[in-house]
Motif scaffolding. Structure first.
Motif, PDB file in Angstrom:
ATOM      1  N   VAL A  71       0.817  -1.153   0.105  1.00 33.43           N
ATOM      2  CA  VAL A  71       0.139   0.136   0.151  1.00 33.43           C
ATOM      3  C   VAL A  71       0.978   1.286   0.030  1.00 33.43           C
ATOM      4  O   VAL A  71       0.644   2.047  -0.727  1.00 33.43           O
ATOM      5  CB  VAL A  71      -1.091  -0.137   1.322  1.00 33.43           C
ATOM      6  CG1 VAL A  71      -1.520   1.452   1.361  1.00 33.43           C
ATOM      7  CG2 VAL A  71      -2.088  -1.055   1.222  1.00 33.43           C
ATOM      8  N   ALA A  72       1.862   1.324   1.037  1.00 36.49           N
ATOM      9  CA  ALA A  72       2.631   2.288   0.952  1.00 36.49           C
ATOM     10  C   ALA A  72       3.291   2.592  -0.216  1.00 36.49           C
ATOM     11  O   ALA A  72       3.477   3.903  -0.691  1.00 36.49           O
ATOM     12  CB  ALA A  72       3.644   2.257   2.134  1.00 36.49           C
ATOM     13  N   ALA A  73       3.994   1.600  -0.967  1.00 32.67           N
ATOM     14  CA  ALA A  73       4.789   1.753  -2.137  1.00 32.67           C
ATOM     15  C   ALA A  73       3.810   2.402  -3.260  1.00 32.67           C
ATOM     16  O   ALA A  73       4.466   3.295  -4.138  1.00 32.67           O
ATOM     17  CB  ALA A  73       5.351   0.571  -2.704  1.00 32.67           C
ATOM     18  N   ALA A  74       2.640   2.010  -3.238  1.00 26.74           N
ATOM     19  CA  ALA A  74       1.785   2.210  -4.427  1.00 26.74           C
ATOM     20  C   ALA A  74       1.292   3.629  -4.180  1.00 26.74           C
ATOM     21  O   ALA A  74       1.298   4.555  -5.063  1.00 26.74           O
ATOM     22  CB  ALA A  74       0.657   1.238  -4.470  1.00 26.74           C
ATOM     23  N   ALA A  75       1.300   3.982  -2.951  1.00 32.91           N
ATOM     24  CA  ALA A  75       0.764   5.386  -2.592  1.00 32.91           C
ATOM     25  C   ALA A  75       1.764   6.491  -2.804  1.00 32.91           C
ATOM     26  O   ALA A  75       1.637   7.539  -3.440  1.00 32.91           O
ATOM     27  CB  ALA A  75       0.209   5.621  -1.284  1.00 32.91           C
ATOM     28  N   PHE A 109      -1.677  11.499  -1.039  1.00 38.83           N
ATOM     29  CA  PHE A 109      -1.073  10.023  -1.366  1.00 38.83           C
ATOM     30  C   PHE A 109      -0.127   9.931  -0.491  1.00 38.83           C
ATOM     31  O   PHE A 109       0.295   8.439   0.072  1.00 38.83           O
ATOM     32  CB  PHE A 109      -0.864   9.835  -2.769  1.00 38.83           C
ATOM     33  CG  PHE A 109      -2.030   9.284  -3.712  1.00 38.83           C
ATOM     34  CD1 PHE A 109      -2.531   8.260  -3.381  1.00 38.83           C
ATOM     35  CD2 PHE A 109      -2.473  10.103  -4.499  1.00 38.83           C
ATOM     36  CE1 PHE A 109      -3.618   7.613  -4.216  1.00 38.83           C
ATOM     37  CE2 PHE A 109      -3.521   9.678  -5.257  1.00 38.83           C
ATOM     38  CZ  PHE A 109      -4.332   8.512  -5.124  1.00 38.83           C
ATOM     39  N   ASP A 110       1.142  10.738  -0.120  1.00 31.81           N
ATOM     40  CA  ASP A 110       2.009  10.906   0.748  1.00 31.81           C
ATOM     41  C   ASP A 110       1.784  10.491   2.160  1.00 31.81           C
ATOM     42  O   ASP A 110       2.426   9.775   2.831  1.00 31.81           O
ATOM     43  CB  ASP A 110       2.990  12.138   0.626  1.00 31.81           C
ATOM     44  CG  ASP A 110       3.882  12.106  -0.526  1.00 31.81           C
ATOM     45  OD1 ASP A 110       4.418  10.895  -1.164  1.00 31.81           O
ATOM     46  OD2 ASP A 110       4.258  13.278  -1.273  1.00 31.81           O
ATOM     47  N   ASP A 111       0.697  11.048   2.390  1.00 33.07           N
ATOM     48  CA  ASP A 111       0.330  10.983   4.030  1.00 33.07           C
ATOM     49  C   ASP A 111      -0.257   9.513   4.065  1.00 33.07           C
ATOM     50  O   ASP A 111       0.216   8.839   4.941  1.00 33.07           O
ATOM     51  CB  ASP A 111      -0.958  11.841   4.378  1.00 33.07           C
ATOM     52  CG  ASP A 111      -0.702  13.420   4.324  1.00 33.07           C
ATOM     53  OD1 ASP A 111       0.544  13.401   4.601  1.00 33.07           O
ATOM     54  OD2 ASP A 111      -1.533  14.153   4.339  1.00 33.07           O
ATOM     55  N   LEU A 112      -1.099   9.020   3.237  1.00 30.60           N
ATOM     56  CA  LEU A 112      -1.441   7.658   3.097  1.00 30.60           C
ATOM     57  C   LEU A 112      -0.329   6.523   3.122  1.00 30.60           C
ATOM     58  O   LEU A 112      -0.383   5.620   3.789  1.00 30.60           O
ATOM     59  CB  LEU A 112      -2.265   7.465   1.781  1.00 30.60           C
ATOM     60  CG  LEU A 112      -3.115   6.141   1.752  1.00 30.60           C
ATOM     61  CD1 LEU A 112      -4.321   6.447   0.812  1.00 30.60           C
ATOM     62  CD2 LEU A 112      -2.498   4.795   1.598  1.00 30.60           C
ATOM     63  N   ALA A 113       0.896   6.786   2.385  1.00 27.14           N
ATOM     64  CA  ALA A 113       2.032   6.191   2.250  1.00 27.14           C
ATOM     65  C   ALA A 113       2.531   6.169   3.618  1.00 27.14           C
ATOM     66  O   ALA A 113       3.077   5.049   4.303  1.00 27.14           O
ATOM     67  CB  ALA A 113       3.228   6.546   1.131  1.00 27.14           C
ATOM     68  N   ARG A 114       3.026   7.289   4.369  1.00 29.24           N
ATOM     69  CA  ARG A 114       3.434   7.301   5.558  1.00 29.24           C
ATOM     70  C   ARG A 114       2.683   6.597   6.637  1.00 29.24           C
ATOM     71  O   ARG A 114       3.071   5.671   7.580  1.00 29.24           O
ATOM     72  CB  ARG A 114       3.728   8.778   6.042  1.00 29.24           C
ATOM     73  CG  ARG A 114       4.770   9.014   7.025  1.00 29.24           C
ATOM     74  CD  ARG A 114       4.944  10.380   7.325  1.00 29.24           C
ATOM     75  NE  ARG A 114       4.677  11.349   6.389  1.00 29.24           N
ATOM     76  CZ  ARG A 114       3.636  12.266   6.321  1.00 29.24           C
ATOM     77  NH1 ARG A 114       2.602  12.210   7.101  1.00 29.24           N
ATOM     78  NH2 ARG A 114       3.330  13.230   5.185  1.00 29.24           N
ATOM     79  N   ASP A 115       1.462   6.702   6.725  1.00 29.01           N
ATOM     80  CA  ASP A 115       0.263   6.153   7.662  1.00 29.01           C
ATOM     81  C   ASP A 115       0.512   4.552   7.443  1.00 29.01           C
ATOM     82  O   ASP A 115       0.616   3.890   8.402  1.00 29.01           O
ATOM     83  CB  ASP A 115      -0.775   6.554   7.543  1.00 29.01           C
ATOM     84  CG  ASP A 115      -1.062   8.079   8.530  1.00 29.01           C
ATOM     85  OD1 ASP A 115      -0.064   8.461   8.767  1.00 29.01           O
ATOM     86  OD2 ASP A 115      -2.402   8.588   8.150  1.00 29.01           O
ATOM     87  N   ALA A 116       0.439   4.170   6.248  1.00 28.95           N
ATOM     88  CA  ALA A 116       0.625   2.691   5.879  1.00 28.95           C
ATOM     89  C   ALA A 116       1.738   2.283   6.676  1.00 28.95           C
ATOM     90  O   ALA A 116       1.724   0.980   7.125  1.00 28.95           O
ATOM     91  CB  ALA A 116       0.214   2.372   4.416  1.00 28.95           C
ATOM     92  N   ALA A 125      -5.847   2.613   5.593  1.00 23.22           N
ATOM     93  CA  ALA A 125      -5.331   3.149   4.309  1.00 23.22           C
ATOM     94  C   ALA A 125      -6.762   3.215   3.387  1.00 23.22           C
ATOM     95  O   ALA A 125      -6.723   4.338   2.484  1.00 23.22           O
ATOM     96  CB  ALA A 125      -4.550   2.079   3.690  1.00 23.22           C
ATOM     97  N   LEU A 126      -7.495   2.188   3.449  1.00 24.01           N
ATOM     98  CA  LEU A 126      -8.684   2.178   2.676  1.00 24.01           C
ATOM     99  C   LEU A 126      -9.512   3.654   2.880  1.00 24.01           C
ATOM    100  O   LEU A 126     -10.097   4.003   2.056  1.00 24.01           O
ATOM    101  CB  LEU A 126      -9.516   1.058   2.756  1.00 24.01           C
ATOM    102  CG  LEU A 126      -8.970  -0.183   1.860  1.00 24.01           C
ATOM    103  CD1 LEU A 126      -9.682  -1.534   2.185  1.00 24.01           C
ATOM    104  CD2 LEU A 126      -8.731   0.218   0.390  1.00 24.01           C
ATOM    105  N   ARG A 127      -9.660   3.789   4.195  1.00 24.95           N
ATOM    106  CA  ARG A 127     -10.566   4.969   4.654  1.00 24.95           C
ATOM    107  C   ARG A 127     -10.037   6.273   4.014  1.00 24.95           C
ATOM    108  O   ARG A 127     -10.506   7.138   3.498  1.00 24.95           O
ATOM    109  CB  ARG A 127     -10.644   4.765   6.264  1.00 24.95           C
ATOM    110  CG  ARG A 127     -11.724   4.314   6.658  1.00 24.95           C
ATOM    111  CD  ARG A 127     -11.994   4.609   8.151  1.00 24.95           C
ATOM    112  NE  ARG A 127     -10.976   4.580   9.020  1.00 24.95           N
ATOM    113  CZ  ARG A 127     -10.701   3.288   9.680  1.00 24.95           C
ATOM    114  NH1 ARG A 127     -11.366   2.104   9.527  1.00 24.95           N
ATOM    115  NH2 ARG A 127      -9.801   3.504  10.503  1.00 24.95           N
TER     116      ARG A 127
END
Ligand code: HEC
Length: 150
Positions: A71-75, A109-116, A125-127
């Motif tokens: 998930v992190a890599a894709a985001a 997307f960067d925030d999502l990556a960091r959190d994942a 991540a889905l939320r």
């Protein structure tokens, strides 16, 4: 002498019908604001968009497999670092709201990556992805690209 006025009346009566051709459930088919670009500039935007779509697909697939590293890599691939340099001329043609939404999407997307990476929580991540995609939805509802017909 009654002929010309009759023709005019017919023409007037037909006008709403012609306009109605471009409606759907009573609403005009095209309500999005046009952004006037060259073919190359449009290709640039579309390329960026396909990257967004590809990352979104990979995030969903990785989250479903509970693979938060994936998930992190894709985001990250859709984050600020991956944002293609926007040529100054194109940047000048983009409305402020468009630039803000585009920038916010890369940042999200960067925030999502960091959190994942730090939380390792696929549902979280889905939320977040659901929220990021509100940007996709709003921007697509408001703007379209128009290129000069050649
Ligand atoms: C800042 C505005 C904006 C944001 C944010 C945005 N888009 Fe777009 N997108 C557009 C515009 C404008 C077009 C082109 C529409 C046109 O050609 O008339 C487009 C086109 C696309 C296309 C078609 C590309 C092609 O090659 O035909 C896809 C796929 C797409 N967007 C996916 C996404 C996804 C997924 C997101 C969110 C993760 C997103 N977009 C976010 C504005 C945006």
């Amino acid at each position: 002498m009654s002929r010309p006025p009759l023709l005019i009346l017919l023409a007037l009566a037909a006008t709403p019908l012609l306009a109605a051709e471009h409606t759907h459930h009573g609403k005009p088919l095209e309500q999005r604001a046009p952004i006037h670009l060259t073919m190359e500039e449009k290709a640039h935007i579309h390329q960026e968009m396909r990257l967004f779509l590809s990352s979104t697909q990979k995030i969903v697939a990785a989250a479903a497999a509970n693979d938060t590293k994936g998930v992190a890599a894709a985001a990250r691939a859709a984050g600020m670092a991956a944002a293609h340099e926007v040529p100054a001329k194109l940047r000048g043609k983009l409305p402020m709201q468009f630039k803000k939404l585009g920038h916010a999407t890369h940042v999200a997307f960067d925030d999502l990556a960091r959190d994942a990476d730090s939380l390792g929580d696929a549902n979280h991540a889905l939320r977040q992805l659901g929220q990021v995609m509100e940007n996709c939805v709003s921007c697509h509802a408001v703007f379209r690209i128009e290129t000069a017909k050649r």
